[in-house]
Design a protein around this motif. Structure first.
Motif, PDB file in Angstrom:
ATOM      1  N   THR A 169      -4.143  12.028  -2.296  1.00 37.80           N
ATOM      2  CA  THR A 169      -4.556  10.673  -1.950  1.00 37.80           C
ATOM      3  C   THR A 169      -4.718   9.765  -3.165  1.00 37.80           C
ATOM      4  OG1 THR A 169      -6.885  11.309  -1.969  1.00 37.80           O
ATOM      5  CG2 THR A 169      -5.719  11.472   0.141  1.00 37.80           C
ATOM      6  N   ASN A 182     -12.422  -0.414   0.443  1.00 36.31           N
ATOM      7  CA  ASN A 182     -13.113   0.625   1.188  1.00 36.31           C
ATOM      8  C   ASN A 182     -14.370   1.004   0.391  1.00 36.31           C
ATOM      9  OD1 ASN A 182     -13.363   2.219   3.477  1.00 36.31           O
ATOM     10  ND2 ASN A 182     -12.217   3.917   2.622  1.00 36.31           N
ATOM     11  N   CYS A 230      -3.296   3.014  -3.707  1.00 35.48           N
ATOM     12  CA  CYS A 230      -3.403   4.351  -3.114  1.00 35.48           C
ATOM     13  C   CYS A 230      -4.709   4.488  -2.341  1.00 35.48           C
ATOM     14  CB  CYS A 230      -3.356   5.425  -4.204  1.00 35.48           C
ATOM     15  SG  CYS A 230      -1.792   5.479  -5.094  1.00 35.48           S
ATOM     16  N   GLU A 231      -4.812   5.537  -1.534  1.00 37.85           N
ATOM     17  CA  GLU A 231      -6.033   5.831  -0.807  1.00 37.85           C
ATOM     18  C   GLU A 231      -7.224   5.950  -1.766  1.00 37.85           C
ATOM     19  OE1 GLU A 231      -8.655   6.761   2.319  1.00 37.85           O
ATOM     20  OE2 GLU A 231      -6.640   5.935   2.415  1.00 37.85           O
ATOM     21  N   ASP A 232      -6.994   6.489  -2.962  1.00 34.36           N
ATOM     22  CA  ASP A 232      -7.990   6.546  -4.041  1.00 34.36           C
ATOM     23  C   ASP A 232      -7.276   6.156  -5.331  1.00 34.36           C
ATOM     24  OD1 ASP A 232      -9.791   7.962  -2.211  1.00 34.36           O
ATOM     25  OD2 ASP A 232      -8.550   9.724  -2.629  1.00 34.36           O
ATOM     26  N   PHE A 259      -8.177   0.680  -1.407  1.00 34.37           N
ATOM     27  CA  PHE A 259      -8.913   1.602  -0.550  1.00 34.37           C
ATOM     28  C   PHE A 259     -10.142   2.066  -1.339  1.00 34.37           C
ATOM     29  CE2 PHE A 259      -4.551   1.668   0.936  1.00 34.37           C
ATOM     30  CZ  PHE A 259      -4.705   1.478   2.291  1.00 34.37           C
ATOM     31  N   SER A 270       0.837  -1.205   0.000  1.00 32.97           N
ATOM     32  CA  SER A 270       0.000   0.000   0.000  1.00 32.97           C
ATOM     33  C   SER A 270       0.863   1.243   0.000  1.00 32.97           C
ATOM     34  CB  SER A 270      -0.898   0.029   1.233  1.00 32.97           C
ATOM     35  OG  SER A 270      -1.759  -1.061   1.216  1.00 32.97           O
ATOM     36  N   GLN A 302       1.326   5.371   0.949  1.00 33.39           N
ATOM     37  CA  GLN A 302       0.923   6.376   1.922  1.00 33.39           C
ATOM     38  C   GLN A 302       0.552   7.681   1.209  1.00 33.39           C
ATOM     39  OE1 GLN A 302       0.665   5.494   5.196  1.00 33.39           O
ATOM     40  NE2 GLN A 302       1.153   3.484   4.398  1.00 33.39           N
TER      41      GLN A 302
END
Length: 184
Positions: free
Chosen positions: A80, A147, A102-104, A125, A72, A74
């Motif tokens: 993001t 997510n 990535c976060e998105d 995510f 993953s 950061q």
């Protein structure tokens, strides 16, 4: 703030005179650009890599994100998304992503316009995050997002057709004064 990505630490990857937008990256990644067919292929292999589209209008392009990393990623300077569209006008855009870490996978910030198709598979995510934007999406398909499949904040959004499968948190997250209409 996304404007941090435009500082001197980021590389202006490509800007050809007849383009109406710019691509920035914080790492030298493999980005294949087929100008004739208007296809951009992004292959992310380095840790914490981010790509940013900004400055103008992106019209009739297909963008493919292929995340080749095993771990993953950061946050990088508050960015993001593996690929972020920031203050850009989109027309008839098509977005595709596989295996985002990535976060998105994609993040749209303060952008407007139309997206013909979004197809995202295996996002670690959120699959896609919309912030402070006004966007019409013809079709979105998300398969396997650990997510949210789609996350909307502070904007106006219209989706004609959404197919969301295996969203581990929420299929659609709408908050922070957003207005959303989903036809199907």
């Amino acid at each position: 703030s996304p404007e941090l990505i435009l500082n001197k630490k980021y590389i202006k990857f490509k800007n050809i005179n007849n383009w109406d937008f710019k691509i920035f990256s914080n790492n030298e990644e493999q980005i294949n650009i087929n100008e004739k067919d208007k296809i951009i292929e992004i292959f992310i292999e380095k840790e914490n890599t981010r790509i940013l589209f900004s400055d103008g209008e992106i019209k009739d392009w297909k963008i493919y994100l292929n995340d080749k990393r095993t771990l993953s990623s950061q946050f990088v300077k508050n960015i993001t998304g593996c690929v972020t569209f920031y203050k850009i006008l989109m027309k008839n855009l098509k977005l595709f992503s596989n295996n985002s870490k990535c976060e998105d996978a994609f993040n749209l910030i303060d952008s407007k316009g139309s997206i013909n198709e979004i197809n995202i598979n295996n996002s670690e995510f959120d699959a896609i995050d919309f912030d402070f934007s006004e966007v019409i999406i013809e079709k979105i398909i998300v398969n396997n997002s650990i997510n949210d499949c789609i996350d909307f904040s502070f904007g106006k959004y219209f989706i004609l057709d959404a197919e969301l499968n295996y969203c581990k948190d929420k299929g659609v997250s709408v908050g922070e004064k957003s207005k959303l209409y989903i036809n199907k």
